[in-house]
Enzyme design. Sequence first.
Site, PDB file in Angstrom:
ATOM      1  N   GLY A   9       0.812  -1.214   0.000  1.00 13.12           N
ATOM      2  CA  GLY A   9       0.000   0.000   0.000  1.00 13.12           C
ATOM      3  C   GLY A   9       0.843   1.261   0.000  1.00 13.12           C
ATOM      4  N   ALA A  10       1.979   1.227  -0.691  1.00 12.40           N
ATOM      5  CA  ALA A  10       2.916   2.352  -0.643  1.00 12.40           C
ATOM      6  C   ALA A  10       2.419   3.582  -1.379  1.00 12.40           C
ATOM      7  CB  ALA A  10       4.273   1.919  -1.212  1.00 12.40           C
ATOM      8  N   SER A  11       1.438   3.432  -2.254  1.00 12.62           N
ATOM      9  CA  SER A  11       0.971   4.577  -3.034  1.00 12.62           C
ATOM     10  C   SER A  11      -0.069   5.421  -2.303  1.00 12.62           C
ATOM     11  CB  SER A  11       0.389   4.108  -4.371  1.00 12.62           C
ATOM     12  OG  SER A  11      -0.743   3.280  -4.163  1.00 12.62           O
ATOM     13  N   GLY A  12      -0.569   4.949  -1.156  1.00 14.26           N
ATOM     14  CA  GLY A  12      -1.502   5.738  -0.352  1.00 14.26           C
ATOM     15  C   GLY A  12      -0.771   6.810   0.435  1.00 14.26           C
ATOM     16  N   ILE A  14      -0.493   7.446   3.727  1.00 10.22           N
ATOM     17  CA  ILE A  14       0.334   6.953   4.830  1.00 10.22           C
ATOM     18  C   ILE A  14       1.490   6.124   4.277  1.00 10.22           C
ATOM     19  CG2 ILE A  14       0.380   5.441   6.847  1.00 10.22           C
ATOM     20  CD1 ILE A  14      -2.449   6.391   7.501  1.00 10.22           C
ATOM     21  N   GLY A  15       1.221   5.304   3.268  1.00  5.79           N
ATOM     22  CA  GLY A  15       2.278   4.518   2.653  1.00  5.79           C
ATOM     23  C   GLY A  15       3.372   5.385   2.061  1.00  5.79           C
ATOM     24  N   SER A 135      -5.657   0.059  12.902  1.00  4.10           N
ATOM     25  CA  SER A 135      -6.568   1.192  13.022  1.00  4.10           C
ATOM     26  C   SER A 135      -7.123   1.249  14.435  1.00  4.10           C
ATOM     27  CB  SER A 135      -7.728   1.057  12.033  1.00  4.10           C
ATOM     28  OG  SER A 135      -8.784   1.954  12.329  1.00  4.10           O
ATOM     29  N   TYR A 148     -14.646  -3.704   8.657  1.00  3.74           N
ATOM     30  CA  TYR A 148     -13.329  -3.075   8.722  1.00  3.74           C
ATOM     31  C   TYR A 148     -12.746  -3.215  10.129  1.00  3.74           C
ATOM     32  CZ  TYR A 148      -9.724   0.550   8.234  1.00  3.74           C
ATOM     33  OH  TYR A 148      -8.539   1.237   8.206  1.00  3.74           O
TER      34      TYR A 148
END
Length: 240
Positions: A9-12, A14-15, A135, A148
């Site tokens: 998830g590096a493109s978000g 936080i990522g 979370s 979630y």
Amino acid sequence: MKKWALITGASGEIGKAISRKLAAEGYYLYLHYYQNQQGMDELLQQLNEWNGEYIPIRADLSTIEGVEQLVQSIFQIDDIVFCAGKELNKLLIDTNEEEIFFHIQLHMSSTILLTKKLLPKLYQKEKGAILFISSIWGETGAALETVYSAVKGGQIAFAKALSKEVARNGIRVNVVSPGAIQTRMNQFLAEEEKYDLEMEIALGRMGTPEEVSEAVSFLLSPKASYITGEVLRVNGGWYT
């Protein structure tokens, strides 16, 4: 000696912050993403500042095939940061089976399978760290986010159990549990709703992706060498 980390998830938002922080600390990075090509392109441009090796890997972690594709792209690894995820804001009664299975696979099954398949590479070095970005809802639960909350809580339980299983192999396993963070995920909030939310938080504001990345950096570092099986809350005093 090169030190490699995988960030899912590096493109978000936080990522990206985690990727920039680790790159600044000298890490070489495997950067997983799936749909957010623009975000990955932006991140790679930002990482040029540090002149390391940064390998983007596109894979759909909601499928078994995507997990295997990612595993086959990893050659050496020191640390893993599980940041991939997607929120689901919906009453349980209105949530269909496809959505439930999608979130279980994306947040739980894929992280368990990736860990299982990458552990031998960590065992070879007899050291390393695995970190989950969970979370606040994985700890407290939230109405309208039952699925979630369940999968994020599952990540915490898995991390705690795994930490006991791999500790003698020199591997530490921890969790960062963010609260309300300033990302696109919260853009749906009206100004009044945002104000009310911030008034519930002891520090009176949302956190930033960079503040989450500082917690990640600490838990991966030698400064946290005697910390494993823990949940580090980055929530400004919300729900504590």
